[in-house]
Design a protein around this motif. Structure first.
Motif, PDB file in Angstrom:
ATOM      1  N   VAL A   1       0.001  -4.100   6.162  1.00  0.00           N
ATOM      2  CA  VAL A   1       0.667  -3.185   5.151  1.00  0.00           C
ATOM      3  C   VAL A   1       1.805  -3.298   4.638  1.00  0.00           C
TER       4      VAL A   1
ATOM      5  N   GLN B   1     -10.637   4.064  -3.728  1.00  0.00           N
ATOM      6  CA  GLN B   1      -9.134   4.318  -3.100  1.00  0.00           C
ATOM      7  C   GLN B   1      -8.432   5.212  -4.287  1.00  0.00           C
TER       8      GLN B   1
ATOM      9  N   ARG C   1       0.804  -1.239   0.087  1.00  0.00           N
ATOM     10  CA  ARG C   1      -0.090  -0.042  -0.028  1.00  0.00           C
ATOM     11  C   ARG C   1       0.841   1.262  -0.011  1.00  0.00           C
TER      12      ARG C   1
ATOM     13  N   TYR D   1       1.330   6.499  -1.422  1.00  0.00           N
ATOM     14  CA  TYR D   1       0.273   5.502  -0.542  1.00  0.00           C
ATOM     15  C   TYR D   1      -1.119   5.437  -1.009  1.00  0.00           C
ATOM     16  N   VAL D   2      -1.629   4.530  -0.608  1.00  0.00           N
ATOM     17  CA  VAL D   2      -3.065   4.367  -1.069  1.00  0.00           C
ATOM     18  C   VAL D   2      -3.908   5.034  -0.040  1.00  0.00           C
TER      19      VAL D   2
ATOM     20  N   ILE E   1      -3.482   4.246   6.796  1.00  0.00           N
ATOM     21  CA  ILE E   1      -4.271   3.299   5.867  1.00  0.00           C
ATOM     22  C   ILE E   1      -4.978   2.187   6.863  1.00  0.00           C
TER      23      ILE E   1
END
Length: 454
Positions: A397, A240, A207, A220-221, A392
């Motif tokens: 992750v 997302q 991520r 990043y997500v 997140i």
């Protein structure tokens, strides 16, 4: 043994738990500012939406092209995705002649299109439809998955007619002018997004994507509801989007002043972009070697290293008059050394100062100086990664990292993990993976995912 004098000299590079926590808090506040429309103009971490909203599943199949332009050479790749997280990559490097780096932008893109056509012909793909992902590692404002406006040239480029223009469209038009290859520019991305996508293809929990090389940045997500800069139309079908943090600029508004040293200030004052990219100047390969040179010079002036040498004054002159003489790769080599041989360290000292066999004590001291500079860099990177992970929602992750500093430094990964264990929330599980061919393979994966959506 490293004596008290040297420890005192290096103390400004050693971040206390309080300082680490304070930098972490300031970083998280800055990210929140960057994501909000009302505060984005004041934020130094711009948090640009990349418009990449789907991660690879590993099941992608087909042939995709990638173009990776970020310096005096560029790479063209043909990536064959075979499903089951499997891919083969064929690539070729082409040069950008000096005159094209400063000549009209149209000529630069015509040259790139010519090289793409040669590559396609070499692989007998003239009749195939080839979606292309374009990694363009220059500052851009992205306005769609395949639309990115160049804000300013860097890295020696100054082609007129490109700044403020859509580089995806300029490449598309150059390909159309030739008409000898069916290549469609379907996505533009930067190298951090490529790293994240490349690692997500092999590990679906990835991520976060980070580059610690000549430069330093991350993506990043993020959940779309937290991204006010993203237009509503991109929030209906997806939950997302990958955010390009642009964290190299963190500290440009004074937030890192309380941990910057006199050497950081000197490095910044002599750089071409003074007062900009201050976080990057404390963490990236372009500047770490120079920080060691300045520290080594100060150690010599204070008689805390090479105490017994009769040539101390000559060493000081060498260090004073040769900027960048101590390269970042030397840091990795020195820190890879072991007591009492110090073969790398002795070779470097001989190379710099002509000393045949440096004393063990001096080798230990140089190693300590390198450790302090690289440990601080890794600590700052770890603070940034931890801040992103804690945003997140996923419990597990994975962080994909690429770049020469991370790849070649023997302990950088360990330094990062040590700090992350203190900062990442206790209910989360994290891991770090080295990206393989991030910006190339990742660009092809973005193209594959984009094509699938269509």
């Amino acid at each position: 043994m490293v004596d008290v004098e040297l420890r005192e000299l290096m103390q400004p590079f050693v971040l206390s738990d309080y300082q680490v926590q304070e930098v972490y808090t300031r970083f998280c506040t800055e990210i929140a500012k960057g994501l909000r429309r009302s505060t984005n103009t004041q934020a130094v971490t711009k948090c640009y939406p990349t418009y990449v909203q789907d991660l690879p599943t590993g099941d992608e199949i087909g042939k995709y092209m990638a173009l990776d332009l970020g310096g005096t050479n560029f790479r063209v790749l043909l990536v064959t995705l075979k499903g089951h997280h499997d891919a083969t990559v064929e690539s070729q490097i082409y040069a950008v002649p000096k005159d094209l780096m400063v000549g009209p932008g149209v000529e630069l893109f015509d040259h790139i299109a010519e090289c793409l056509a040669k590559f396609v012909e070499k692989h007998n793909m003239q009749d195939a439809y080839l979606p292309l992902g374009f990694t363009f590692s220059f500052p851009c404002v992205q306005v769609g998955l395949k639309e990115a406006m160049l804000t300013r040239w860097t890295k020696g480029f100054s082609c007129p007619g490109v700044e403020g223009e859509d580089v995806g469209l300029m490449l598309h038009e150059a390909i159309q002018r030739r008409g000898d290859a069916d290549i469609a520019v379907v996505a533009i991305l930067n190298d951090t997004t490529g790293t994240l996508m490349s690692c997500a293809h092999r590990n679906p929990d990835c991520r976060v994507g980070v580059i610690v090389g000549t430069g330093c940045n991350a993506c990043y997500v993020e959940h779309v509801d937290n991204v006010e800069l993203l237009e509503t139309e991109f929030k209906s079908d997806h939950k997302q989007v990958i955010i390009n943090v642009e964290w190299g600029a963190f500290g440009d508004n004074g937030q890192l002043d309380f941990v910057r040293t006199e050497h950081d200030r000197e490095v910044d004052s002599k750089s071409i972009n003074c007062s900009q990219q201050l976080f990057e100047k404390m963490t990236s390969g372009m500047y770490m070697g120079e920080l060691v040179r300045l520290t080594l010079l100060r150690a010599l002036e204070r008689n805390t290293i090479f105490k017994l040498s009769t040539k101390r004054a000559e060493f000081a002159i060498v260090l004073r008059t040769n900027t960048n003489i101590f390269e970042t790769k030397h840091i990795s080599e020195v820190e890879d050394d072991s007591f009492p041989e110090f073969s790398n360290t002795r070779r470097i000292i001989k190379q710099l100062f002509g000393v045949e066999k440096a004393a063990v004590e001096d080798c230990q001291k140089l190693k300590y100086i390198c450790e302090c500079v690289s440990k601080r860099a890794a600590t700052l990177v770890a603070i940034g990664i931890s801040g992103l992970i804690n945003r997140i929602n996923d419990r597990k992750v994975v962080v994909g990292i690429d770049g020469s500093v991370y790849r070649y430094h023997p302990h950088f990964d360990a330094y990062i993990r040590e700090v992350m264990h203190k900062l990442v929330k206790s209910d989360k599980e994290f891991d770090i993976m080295l990206s393989e061919d991030g910006s190339g393979r990742g660009a092809a994966l973005v193209a594959a995912v984009a094509s699938k959506i269509k």
